[in-house]
Structures are given as C-alpha cells and as structure tokens.
Design a protein around this motif. Structure first.
Motif, PDB file in Angstrom:
ATOM      1  N   VAL A   1      -8.181   1.949   2.757  1.00  0.00           N
ATOM      2  CA  VAL A   1      -8.511   0.860   3.673  1.00  0.00           C
ATOM      3  C   VAL A   1      -9.047   1.405   4.997  1.00  0.00           C
ATOM      4  O   VAL A   1     -10.015   0.879   5.542  1.00  0.00           O
ATOM      5  CB  VAL A   1      -7.267  -0.031   3.915  1.00  0.00           C
ATOM      6  CG1 VAL A   1      -7.479  -0.978   5.067  1.00  0.00           C
ATOM      7  CG2 VAL A   1      -6.925  -0.800   2.659  1.00  0.00           C
ATOM      8  N   LEU A   2      -8.436   2.452   5.526  1.00  0.00           N
ATOM      9  CA  LEU A   2      -8.764   2.927   6.865  1.00  0.00           C
ATOM     10  C   LEU A   2      -9.918   3.933   6.933  1.00  0.00           C
ATOM     11  O   LEU A   2     -10.732   3.883   7.859  1.00  0.00           O
ATOM     12  CB  LEU A   2      -7.527   3.545   7.509  1.00  0.00           C
ATOM     13  CG  LEU A   2      -6.355   2.597   7.744  1.00  0.00           C
ATOM     14  CD1 LEU A   2      -5.160   3.371   8.271  1.00  0.00           C
ATOM     15  CD2 LEU A   2      -6.745   1.500   8.697  1.00  0.00           C
ATOM     16  N   VAL A   3     -10.001   4.855   5.982  1.00  0.00           N
ATOM     17  CA  VAL A   3     -10.957   5.966   6.083  1.00  0.00           C
ATOM     18  C   VAL A   3     -12.421   5.528   6.032  1.00  0.00           C
ATOM     19  O   VAL A   3     -13.213   5.995   6.863  1.00  0.00           O
ATOM     20  CB  VAL A   3     -10.645   7.046   5.016  1.00  0.00           C
ATOM     21  CG1 VAL A   3     -11.750   8.071   4.914  1.00  0.00           C
ATOM     22  CG2 VAL A   3      -9.331   7.728   5.354  1.00  0.00           C
TER      23      VAL A   3
ATOM     24  N   GLY B   1     -11.975  -2.195   9.109  1.00  0.00           N
ATOM     25  CA  GLY B   1     -11.644  -2.125   7.688  1.00  0.00           C
ATOM     26  C   GLY B   1     -10.303  -2.766   7.381  1.00  0.00           C
ATOM     27  O   GLY B   1     -10.143  -3.481   6.386  1.00  0.00           O
ATOM     28  N   LEU B   2      -9.321  -2.533   8.260  1.00  0.00           N
ATOM     29  CA  LEU B   2      -8.006  -3.143   8.095  1.00  0.00           C
ATOM     30  C   LEU B   2      -8.088  -4.660   8.214  1.00  0.00           C
ATOM     31  O   LEU B   2      -7.483  -5.387   7.420  1.00  0.00           O
ATOM     32  CB  LEU B   2      -7.037  -2.578   9.132  1.00  0.00           C
ATOM     33  CG  LEU B   2      -5.613  -3.122   9.108  1.00  0.00           C
ATOM     34  CD1 LEU B   2      -4.928  -2.747   7.812  1.00  0.00           C
ATOM     35  CD2 LEU B   2      -4.843  -2.597  10.291  1.00  0.00           C
TER      36      LEU B   2
ATOM     37  N   PHE C   1       0.825  -1.196   0.000  1.00  0.00           N
ATOM     38  CA  PHE C   1       0.000   0.000   0.000  1.00  0.00           C
ATOM     39  C   PHE C   1       0.864   1.252   0.000  1.00  0.00           C
ATOM     40  O   PHE C   1       1.806   1.366   0.774  1.00  0.00           O
ATOM     41  CB  PHE C   1      -0.887   0.047   1.250  1.00  0.00           C
ATOM     42  CG  PHE C   1      -1.989  -0.960   1.237  1.00  0.00           C
ATOM     43  CD1 PHE C   1      -3.032  -0.852   0.345  1.00  0.00           C
ATOM     44  CD2 PHE C   1      -1.981  -2.013   2.125  1.00  0.00           C
ATOM     45  CE1 PHE C   1      -4.050  -1.770   0.329  1.00  0.00           C
ATOM     46  CE2 PHE C   1      -2.996  -2.942   2.122  1.00  0.00           C
ATOM     47  CZ  PHE C   1      -4.025  -2.818   1.225  1.00  0.00           C
ATOM     48  N   ASN C   2       0.482   2.200  -0.861  1.00  0.00           N
ATOM     49  CA  ASN C   2       1.043   3.533  -0.760  1.00  0.00           C
ATOM     50  C   ASN C   2       0.094   4.335   0.135  1.00  0.00           C
ATOM     51  O   ASN C   2      -0.826   3.777   0.740  1.00  0.00           O
ATOM     52  CB  ASN C   2       1.218   4.160  -2.139  1.00  0.00           C
ATOM     53  CG  ASN C   2      -0.073   4.214  -2.924  1.00  0.00           C
ATOM     54  OD1 ASN C   2      -1.156   3.979  -2.395  1.00  0.00           O
ATOM     55  ND2 ASN C   2       0.032   4.518  -4.208  1.00  0.00           N
ATOM     56  N   LEU C   3       0.278   5.626   0.223  1.00  0.00           N
ATOM     57  CA  LEU C   3      -0.551   6.446   1.107  1.00  0.00           C
ATOM     58  C   LEU C   3      -2.025   6.386   0.706  1.00  0.00           C
ATOM     59  O   LEU C   3      -2.907   6.245   1.561  1.00  0.00           O
ATOM     60  CB  LEU C   3      -0.056   7.896   1.105  1.00  0.00           C
ATOM     61  CG  LEU C   3      -0.838   8.862   1.998  1.00  0.00           C
ATOM     62  CD1 LEU C   3      -0.772   8.413   3.448  1.00  0.00           C
ATOM     63  CD2 LEU C   3      -0.324  10.265   1.839  1.00  0.00           C
TER      64      LEU C   3
END
Length: 150
Positions: free
Chosen positions: A35-37, A72-73, A27-29
C-alpha cells in the motif's frame, strides 16, 4: 423477542476496525508495504524530477515521498470503505412472525432489508429466517432492535 444475536457477514468474516481504519482487510508487513511503497516511490520520483539541477536539498523529495505514501493509503482506505458499505449483513431469527415484524420496522426506518428462509438441512444450528441488509445501515437496524426490545 427471541431473536438470536448472531450477526454474520456474507462473503468474509466480520472484522473490527484496524489501526488505519480498515474494516474488511487486515494487513501484514507485505500488505502494508504494497500500500505504501508505490505511492512513496512515485512521490519521491516526482520530487527528484521537479527539483532544479544541482540542487542538494532532499527535503522536497522526502516530503513528496511521504505525501505519495499517504495518498496510496487514502486510496486503499476509500476502496475498503466502498467494499464495506456494499457488504451484506444478516440477522437470524427463529419465528417468521417476528422476522416479518422486524423487517417491516426496519423498512419503516428507511433500510432496504430482505427476509429469506434458511435451509434447515444446510444450517440446522441457525434460526429459520434471516434478515439481510447492507452494513452501512447497521446503526439504524440496531436502533430498531433496541426500540423493539426495550
């Protein structure tokens, strides 16, 4: 045994484990945020809707937002593990007798393995035969290779 030590993944390159435990993706930024938001926003929204009117305690919103991001992760990690377990790994060998002996030993260890002949014109630098097996069986295959070599 003159087996080459070339292990390959079919469909994607071989990656080691990342910091979050993912095996098939990096994963990049933007990927981390993707995934998290969504989970974090959903958890924070549930926290805002479930609090009593007039309450000024942001702790519930913060805790549910973090819990949503972690959820989500975890879901992404489960999907990655499922994808990795189904991926196919191959081991190239030079001689058909060795490939057949190794395949029989691997099958005796309980691994579902196939032996295929590599097209010499398409891949002249590789061995003539390939043993294919699922990535989830990698430990058992390495144990059989170690037992046969040692």
């Amino acid at each position: 045994m003159s087996a080459t030590a070339l292990l390959t993944r079919w469909g994607h390159e071989r990656l080691g484990r990342s910091v979050w435990g993912f095996r098939t993706v990096r994963f990049n930024l933007a990927g981390r945020l993707a995934v998290l938001v969504p989970g974090g926003l959903l958890g924070a929204g549930i926290g805002m809707l479930s609090r009593t009117p007039g309450s000024r305690n942001p702790g519930r919103v913060l805790v549910l937002g973090v819990a949503g991001a972690v959820t989500g992760l975890l879901l992404a990690r489960i999907a990655d593990q499922h994808r990795w377990r189904g991926s196919v790994t191959s081991l190239q060998l030079d001689e058909p007798d060795e490939a057949l002996d190794l395949m029989q030993a691997i099958r005796a260890a309980g691994v579902d393995a196939d032996m295929i002949k590599v097209d010499d014109h398409a891949h002249p630098d590789l061995g003539g035969f390939v043993l294919r097996y699922h990535a989830r069986d990698g430990r058992r295959v390495r144990a059989v290779l170690t037992a046969q070599r040692g």
